[in-house]
Write an enzyme that holds these catalytic residues in place. Sequence first.
Site, mmCIF file in Angstrom:
data_model
loop_
_atom_site.group_PDB
_atom_site.id
_atom_site.type_symbol
_atom_site.label_atom_id
_atom_site.label_comp_id
_atom_site.label_asym_id
_atom_site.label_seq_id
_atom_site.Cartn_x
_atom_site.Cartn_y
_atom_site.Cartn_z
ATOM 1 N N HIS A 135 0.994 -1.308 -0.110
ATOM 2 C CA HIS A 135 0.058 0.041 0.107
ATOM 3 C C HIS A 135 0.812 1.134 -0.038
ATOM 4 O O HIS A 135 2.022 1.121 0.452
ATOM 5 C CB HIS A 135 -0.837 0.205 1.170
ATOM 6 N N ASP A 165 0.803 7.121 -4.142
ATOM 7 C CA ASP A 165 -0.060 6.798 -5.179
ATOM 8 C C ASP A 165 0.016 7.608 -6.093
ATOM 9 O O ASP A 165 0.103 7.641 -7.282
ATOM 10 C CB ASP A 165 -1.461 6.454 -4.412
#
Length: 407
Positions: A135, A165
């Site tokens: 993640h 991200d």
Amino acid sequence: MDLMSPPSGPLADVRVVELAGIGPGPFATMLLGDLGADVVRVDRPGTPALGIDPANDVTGRNKRSVLVDLKSPDGPAAVRALAARADILIEGYRPGVAERLGVGPDACLAANPALVYGRMTGWGQDGPLASRAGHDIGYIATAGVLGMIGPADGPPAVPVNLLGDYAGGSLYLVAGVLAALLNARATGEGQVVDAAIVDGAAHLTAVMRGMLSAGTWQDARGRNLLDGGCPYYAVYRTADGGWMAVGALEPQFYAEFVTLLGLDGATLPDRGDPSRWPELRALFAERFASAGRARWTAVFEGTDACVAPVLDLGEATRHPHLAHRATFTEAHGIVQPSVAPRFSATPGALRLPPALPGRHQDEVARDWLVDALTPAPARAPAPTPAPATASPTAPAPAAGAFVEEGH
């Protein structure tokens, strides 16, 4: 069926295929679509990976969707047919998954030698962690980013999933595929762009690495000029529980800041001496705690003191400056960021609402001249979620998703 506005934006002649995923890949293709690219998202039958209504997924705007079952006999051929007509293809599977599905770089470049094949992963295409799930928080932790954020006497602060991200992932992917597209159009030769979040996040630390080398940055959070350690580059709580952000770095801005704060700059501790920073911080904190956020906002509004109220998402949409620039807009029933950046001659636009899976099967087949796109298969009813391999940017995929995918 959505009516597509005429192409607009600097990428109006660019065709993009997105193999549906989560997180940075969809954000990257949203950005390309905002800038005018014709983005076709290849969705698979089943429940959307994020588990939310696709009609509310802002990263699905400015795209069209087709349904293709990549595990069916005809599925890979349909994607390769789209790739043959595209300029850019973007996928976000773990290394090797696209190849096993028959839509990897070799297969797609064989169909279109000028194709730019963008690969969005967390760990990259090779290395000891390449096949592992992850993640955003783990990628920025490994890249040395997370350890820089937060107070000196507290744990690292989680900066949502913006730095990994989207900054280290999506934006580097977009820069990479557009640079490769320039080369492909000049030479006729496509290539693979390996965009790894850990690489991008590490790249973002270039300035701090330079300062560390020069001896002007401590390798510890909360002790430096730009990480909250400096009292005139920090946040302060107000009397009503709000917060004010201070960035008065330059001497002239600092002088205006302390004057408006109601302090005598001539009697304050030396701002250039880090050993005196705790004293300064205490003085600033005491003053900010004496009034509410609205009062301090009014004091600093329209000045060069470099002080701003810390706003939440709703408040940001109502800020006068952002309202003047239409930084946010309500489109298709959703309040969302407007297209950025802005172009004087070829502006981008919000042409399409978030794409519903399979909604554009026939029109994409017509517009892209792809006979391999069969009529959209019916979407399966939403199954009961079951444990699956963790993805990097969202909870475990719902049942029916490719459990081998992920960054």
